[in-house]
Design a protein around this motif. Structure first.
Motif, PDB file in Angstrom:
ATOM      1  N   MET A 157       0.849  -1.211   0.000  1.00 45.87           N
ATOM      2  CA  MET A 157       0.000   0.000   0.000  1.00 45.87           C
ATOM      3  C   MET A 157       0.878   1.253   0.000  1.00 45.87           C
ATOM      4  SD  MET A 157      -3.217   1.014   2.368  1.00 45.87           S
ATOM      5  CE  MET A 157      -2.488   1.073   3.947  1.00 45.87           C
ATOM      6  N   ILE A 158       0.556   2.183  -0.873  1.00 43.93           N
ATOM      7  CA  ILE A 158       1.273   3.464  -0.947  1.00 43.93           C
ATOM      8  C   ILE A 158       0.258   4.573  -0.680  1.00 43.93           C
ATOM      9  CG2 ILE A 158       2.572   5.022  -2.440  1.00 43.93           C
ATOM     10  CD1 ILE A 158       4.160   2.554  -2.038  1.00 43.93           C
ATOM     11  N   LEU A 159       0.514   5.371   0.313  1.00 44.85           N
ATOM     12  CA  LEU A 159      -0.446   6.424   0.664  1.00 44.85           C
ATOM     13  C   LEU A 159      -0.010   7.759   0.075  1.00 44.85           C
ATOM     14  CD1 LEU A 159      -1.054   5.363   4.362  1.00 44.85           C
ATOM     15  CD2 LEU A 159      -2.607   5.056   2.435  1.00 44.85           C
ATOM     16  N   GLN A 160      -0.750   8.210  -0.925  1.00 42.84           N
ATOM     17  CA  GLN A 160      -0.461   9.514  -1.535  1.00 42.84           C
ATOM     18  C   GLN A 160      -0.902  10.646  -0.591  1.00 42.84           C
ATOM     19  OE1 GLN A 160       1.360   9.880  -4.213  1.00 42.84           O
ATOM     20  NE2 GLN A 160       1.478   7.664  -4.506  1.00 42.84           N
ATOM     21  N   ASP A 161      -0.410  11.823  -0.888  1.00 42.93           N
ATOM     22  CA  ASP A 161      -0.699  12.981  -0.030  1.00 42.93           C
ATOM     23  C   ASP A 161      -2.103  13.513  -0.293  1.00 42.93           C
ATOM     24  OD1 ASP A 161      -0.301  15.238   1.631  1.00 42.93           O
ATOM     25  OD2 ASP A 161       0.190  16.426  -0.143  1.00 42.93           O
ATOM     26  N   LEU A 199      -3.192  15.966   1.949  1.00 48.68           N
ATOM     27  CA  LEU A 199      -3.251  17.150   2.815  1.00 48.68           C
ATOM     28  C   LEU A 199      -2.874  18.434   2.087  1.00 48.68           C
ATOM     29  CD1 LEU A 199      -1.586  15.521   5.953  1.00 48.68           C
ATOM     30  CD2 LEU A 199      -4.018  15.743   5.437  1.00 48.68           C
ATOM     31  N   GLY A 247      -0.764  20.458   5.216  1.00 49.48           N
ATOM     32  CA  GLY A 247      -0.050  19.468   6.015  1.00 49.48           C
ATOM     33  C   GLY A 247       0.563  20.050   7.287  1.00 49.48           C
ATOM     34  N   TYR A 251      -0.495  19.094  11.112  1.00 46.81           N
ATOM     35  CA  TYR A 251       0.489  18.468  11.998  1.00 46.81           C
ATOM     36  C   TYR A 251       0.692  19.309  13.260  1.00 46.81           C
ATOM     37  CZ  TYR A 251       4.665  15.942  13.471  1.00 46.81           C
ATOM     38  OH  TYR A 251       5.575  15.206  14.188  1.00 46.81           O
ATOM     39  N   GLU A 257      -0.708  -2.057   7.380  1.00 48.24           N
ATOM     40  CA  GLU A 257       0.418  -1.189   7.035  1.00 48.24           C
ATOM     41  C   GLU A 257       1.070  -0.623   8.302  1.00 48.24           C
ATOM     42  OE1 GLU A 257       1.629  -0.921   4.060  1.00 48.24           O
ATOM     43  OE2 GLU A 257       3.188   0.516   4.646  1.00 48.24           O
ATOM     44  N   ARG A 281       3.530  -2.920  10.137  1.00 48.11           N
ATOM     45  CA  ARG A 281       4.848  -3.229   9.579  1.00 48.11           C
ATOM     46  C   ARG A 281       5.922  -2.622  10.460  1.00 48.11           C
ATOM     47  NH1 ARG A 281       6.741  -2.506   3.915  1.00 48.11           N
ATOM     48  NH2 ARG A 281       6.361  -0.300   4.308  1.00 48.11           N
ATOM     49  N   ALA A 291       8.864  -0.660  11.866  1.00 46.06           N
ATOM     50  CA  ALA A 291       9.605   0.498  11.371  1.00 46.06           C
ATOM     51  C   ALA A 291      11.079   0.181  11.416  1.00 46.06           C
ATOM     52  CB  ALA A 291       9.298   1.702  12.242  1.00 46.06           C
ATOM     53  N   SER A 292      11.808   0.760  10.470  1.00 48.18           N
ATOM     54  CA  SER A 292      13.255   0.534  10.449  1.00 48.18           C
ATOM     55  C   SER A 292      13.945   1.650  11.213  1.00 48.18           C
ATOM     56  CB  SER A 292      13.733   0.507   9.005  1.00 48.18           C
ATOM     57  OG  SER A 292      13.432   1.743   8.393  1.00 48.18           O
ATOM     58  N   SER A 293      13.361   2.012  12.339  1.00 48.79           N
ATOM     59  CA  SER A 293      13.812   3.204  13.082  1.00 48.79           C
ATOM     60  C   SER A 293      15.317   3.261  13.286  1.00 48.79           C
ATOM     61  CB  SER A 293      13.123   3.238  14.455  1.00 48.79           C
ATOM     62  OG  SER A 293      12.191   4.280  14.451  1.00 48.79           O
ATOM     63  N   HIS A 334      17.177  10.238   6.612  1.00 40.09           N
ATOM     64  CA  HIS A 334      16.867   9.745   7.954  1.00 40.09           C
ATOM     65  C   HIS A 334      17.925   8.705   8.248  1.00 40.09           C
ATOM     66  CE1 HIS A 334      13.904   7.601  10.874  1.00 40.09           C
ATOM     67  NE2 HIS A 334      14.704   8.429  11.490  1.00 40.09           N
ATOM     68  N   LYS A 390      19.902   7.003   5.208  1.00 39.16           N
ATOM     69  CA  LYS A 390      19.049   6.725   4.045  1.00 39.16           C
ATOM     70  C   LYS A 390      18.408   7.985   3.491  1.00 39.16           C
ATOM     71  CE  LYS A 390      16.786   3.763   6.293  1.00 39.16           C
ATOM     72  NZ  LYS A 390      16.121   2.730   7.048  1.00 39.16           N
ATOM     73  N   ASP A 439       9.557   7.349   9.680  1.00 42.68           N
ATOM     74  CA  ASP A 439       9.443   5.939   9.304  1.00 42.68           C
ATOM     75  C   ASP A 439       8.487   5.767   8.124  1.00 42.68           C
ATOM     76  OD1 ASP A 439      11.198   4.975  11.211  1.00 42.68           O
ATOM     77  OD2 ASP A 439       9.641   4.760  12.739  1.00 42.68           O
ATOM     78  N   THR A 499       8.021   4.860   2.761  1.00 42.81           N
ATOM     79  CA  THR A 499       7.073   4.214   1.847  1.00 42.81           C
ATOM     80  C   THR A 499       6.023   5.177   1.294  1.00 42.81           C
ATOM     81  OG1 THR A 499       7.284   2.340   3.364  1.00 42.81           O
ATOM     82  CG2 THR A 499       5.617   2.152   1.636  1.00 42.81           C
ATOM     83  N   HIS A 500       5.604   6.129   2.128  1.00 44.15           N
ATOM     84  CA  HIS A 500       4.372   6.862   1.817  1.00 44.15           C
ATOM     85  C   HIS A 500       4.616   8.334   1.489  1.00 44.15           C
ATOM     86  CE1 HIS A 500       2.196   3.362   3.109  1.00 44.15           C
ATOM     87  NE2 HIS A 500       2.826   3.370   4.264  1.00 44.15           N
ATOM     88  N   PRO A 501       4.243   8.747   0.290  1.00 45.87           N
ATOM     89  CA  PRO A 501       4.436  10.151  -0.108  1.00 45.87           C
ATOM     90  C   PRO A 501       3.778  11.146   0.847  1.00 45.87           C
ATOM     91  CG  PRO A 501       3.870   8.816  -2.004  1.00 45.87           C
ATOM     92  CD  PRO A 501       3.745   7.922  -0.811  1.00 45.87           C
ATOM     93  N   PHE A 502       2.635  10.793   1.428  1.00 40.53           N
ATOM     94  CA  PHE A 502       1.967  11.774   2.299  1.00 40.53           C
ATOM     95  C   PHE A 502       2.860  12.162   3.469  1.00 40.53           C
ATOM     96  CE2 PHE A 502       0.969   8.551   5.424  1.00 40.53           C
ATOM     97  CZ  PHE A 502       0.707   9.261   6.582  1.00 40.53           C
ATOM     98  N   LEU A 556       5.145  15.789   5.156  1.00 39.22           N
ATOM     99  CA  LEU A 556       5.055  16.307   6.534  1.00 39.22           C
ATOM    100  C   LEU A 556       6.429  16.559   7.146  1.00 39.22           C
ATOM    101  CD1 LEU A 556       2.167  14.083   7.984  1.00 39.22           C
ATOM    102  CD2 LEU A 556       2.056  16.517   7.420  1.00 39.22           C
TER     103      LEU A 556
END
Lengths: 65, 517
Positions: free
Chosen positions: A1-5, A7, A11, A15, A57, A60, A62-64, B97, B100, B390, B394-397, B401
């Protein structure tokens, strides 16, 4: 899944409002706020398939750094 | 090579021996904003005296990022080409980040503009070029170094100014007094004006190093920003290239830092080595700083006018300090000239306050949000910030931010008192485009200009310079369509008409000069 913007130019304002909502709260109070907020946003989304995909999603790891 | 700081000559001012005639304008401070102010006024035919307590340009590179809009203003002031030739042009910002890359943005993805999105140029060069430009106008600009203002009194119809020099003290009278003295503004303090806003507790270390080898992977310099870089644990870092192979490195140090201990070679050199590895470098300048976002409630106090950091301060992330200040000078110059010549009522100066107070509030909003994102002030803010970083992989949105600074853009003056009509372009600063062998910014600034695109020329209106372009370039057509645009001397569009009606144009001009009731 890819979440487009969705906002756009709002934004930063949104936030900032989220951070502001947490101002002055203890960590426990912030957790409670987040829980209430997630439940309300789930109600806004409403579609069970969409919510299931978002939950997956979010789980998943995170690769923090 | 390190910059050669040559002192400007001190000349004993005439006021030491006999009273000077009242000056139209005295500008306090010969930094970028005070100098731009003097040149702008001179180009409108207004004489000014510029007083500075110092006699060298900015020590240290300080403000380095100059935005497209500033360069277009510098073009009008006769120094744009020189700044562009010396500066390092860039337009891409890259965010990391850890190690990367997560996101990059292009600040000017299209062709057809005279000036790029940004140049990096050390403040000392900017001041040097502005001083040299001012020296080309000796009849109009009286530069007085080592002239320190120690007091001023607003007498209602003029301002009385106390000045201290190496040879003693004297007094000056001015119709208008412009404070362009920087963030610590003694004028503001003498007047006891509240200067309120948000103070940030984080310390930042700013270091300029000279290196022959570029740390960037490609030939074109970029703005690199790291959240939690591998070389600077848990903090943020910023890298920029300046002319003369000097690189700006900005490191977040956290709130609990001893600034004196940090600004030492033994602390700084290992930090730089962690970034550049074995590449040889020379330490050129360093500084540890904290900042705040604050502004004056009003920039106009009868005959005392505040510009630049004297009027407002921002965090450095977004390059909104120096660029915002140049826009102050751009906004005030033609208005003050019109008031002094009797072409506009003194109340026109209220519009300087209205428009630039709005602009600086926008700059403060953007720069404080960026700083808040960079420096989470509670565990929950840090949690959200890290979640954004994080998700951004993956996510453009989420990429949108990430806030490492929203880079300086001119504000729109839409809906403010001097503008006419609701067209969305009204209030914006002009968008450049090719015109003949040159550029729109070269032809449409400095005087009220009516840009007419397409077949219809506009009727002559006194006080307006016509710019009729029957066959516009593709970029000009795309950016403006057809119609008639009334452009103020500071390059902001103040009215737009489908058809050129003399009465409407005359009314819009009167309104833009503050003559409409």
């Amino acid at each position: 899944m890819i979440l487009q913007d969705n906002l756009g130019p709002n934004g930063d304002t949104i936030y900032n409002a989220l951070m502001h909502a947490h101002e002055g709260l203890t960590e426990a109070e912030s957790h409670a706020l987040n829980a209430r907020l997630v439940l309300m946003l789930i109600n806004e989304v409403a579609d069970p398939d969409r919510i299931a995909a978002l939950l997956q999603e979010a789980r998943r790891p995170a690769s923090s750094v | 090579m390190a910059y050669d700081y040559t002192p400007f000559p001190y000349v004993a001012p005439p006021g030491l021996t006999e009273p000077e005639a009242r000056h139209p304008v005295v500008i306090v401070g010969a930094g970028p904003i005070g100098l731009a102010m003097a040149i702008d006024l001179a180009q409108h035919g207004v004489r000014s005296v510029v007083l500075d307590d110092n006699n060298v340009v900015s020590v240290g590179s300080r403000a380095i990022c100059w935005a497209k809009r500033t360069l277009e203003i510098f073009d009008r002031l006769g120094v744009g080409d020189r700044m562009l030739a010396k500066g390092v042009t860039w337009k891409v910002g890259r965010l990391f980040h850890g190690d990367k890359p997560v996101y990059s943005f292009d600040l000017l993805p299209e062709e057809g503009h005279k000036y790029p999105a940004f140049i990096n140029l050390q403040q000392y060069y900017v001041e040097q070029y502005l001083v040299e430009r001012a020296q080309e106008l000796p009849e109009l600009i009286d530069l007085r170094f080592l002239n320190k203002v120690t007091g001023h009194t607003d007498k209602g119809d003029h301002v009385l100014i106390d000045v201290e020099t190496p040879d003693g003290t004297y007094q000056l009278e001015a119709d208008y007094y412009i404070a362009a003295e920087g963030a610590g503004s003694p004028t503001r303090k003498r007047m006891n004006l509240p200067f309120e806003g948000q103070t940030f507790e984080e310390h930042f270390l700013i270091v300029d190093v000279e290196m022959q080898k570029s740390p960037f992977e490609s030939d074109s310099p970029e703005r690199w920003f790291w959240f939690a870089p591998p070389f600077h644990h848990g903090q943020s870092a910023l890298l920029h290239k300046q002319p003369d192979n000097i690189y700006r490195i900005d490191l977040q140090l956290g709130p609990d830092t001893d600034p004196k201990a940090e600004a030492t070679e033994e602390k700084v050199i290992p930090r730089i080595k962690a970034i550049v590895g074995d590449t040889p470098f020379r330490l050129d300048w360093m500084s540890v700083y904290k900042f705040r976002c604050a502004k004056l409630d009003r920039f106009v106090h009868n005959r005392v006018l505040f510009v630049g950091d004297s009027a407002h301060v921002v965090s450095p992330f977004g390059a909104r300090g120096g660029n915002g200040g140049i826009q102050d000078a751009d906004n005030l110059g033609w208005k003050l000239a019109a008031v002094l010549s009797g072409d506009a009522p003194a109340t026109l100066l209220d519009s300087y306050n209205e428009e630039r107070s709005h602009g600086s509030a926008e700059n403060i909003l953007n720069s404080s949000r960026a700083t808040n994102f960079m420096t989470p002030k509670s565990p929950i803010e840090a949690l959200f910030r890290n979640a954004v970083l994080d998700l951004a992989e993956t996510h453009p949105f989420a990429r949108k931010l990430i806030n490492s600074g929203r880079l300086s853009q001119p504000c729109s003056l839409h809906g403010k008192a001097l503008q006419t009509g609701e067209h969305p372009m009204v209030g914006q600063s002009l968008i450049d485009a090719p015109v003949g062998d040159g550029w729109l910014v070269e032809q449409a600034q400095g005087a009220f200009t009516l840009l007419s695109l397409g077949a219809d020329a506009a009727p002559d209106v006194e006080g307006i310079r016509p710019l009729h372009i029957a066959e516009p370039s593709p970029e000009l057509s795309r950016r403006y369509g057809t119609g008639h645009y009334l452009i103020r001397p500071d390059g902001h569009i103040c009215a737009r008409f489908d058809s050129a009606d003399r009465e409407h144009i005359t009314a819009a001009l009167a309104r833009a000069k503050g003559q409409a009731r």
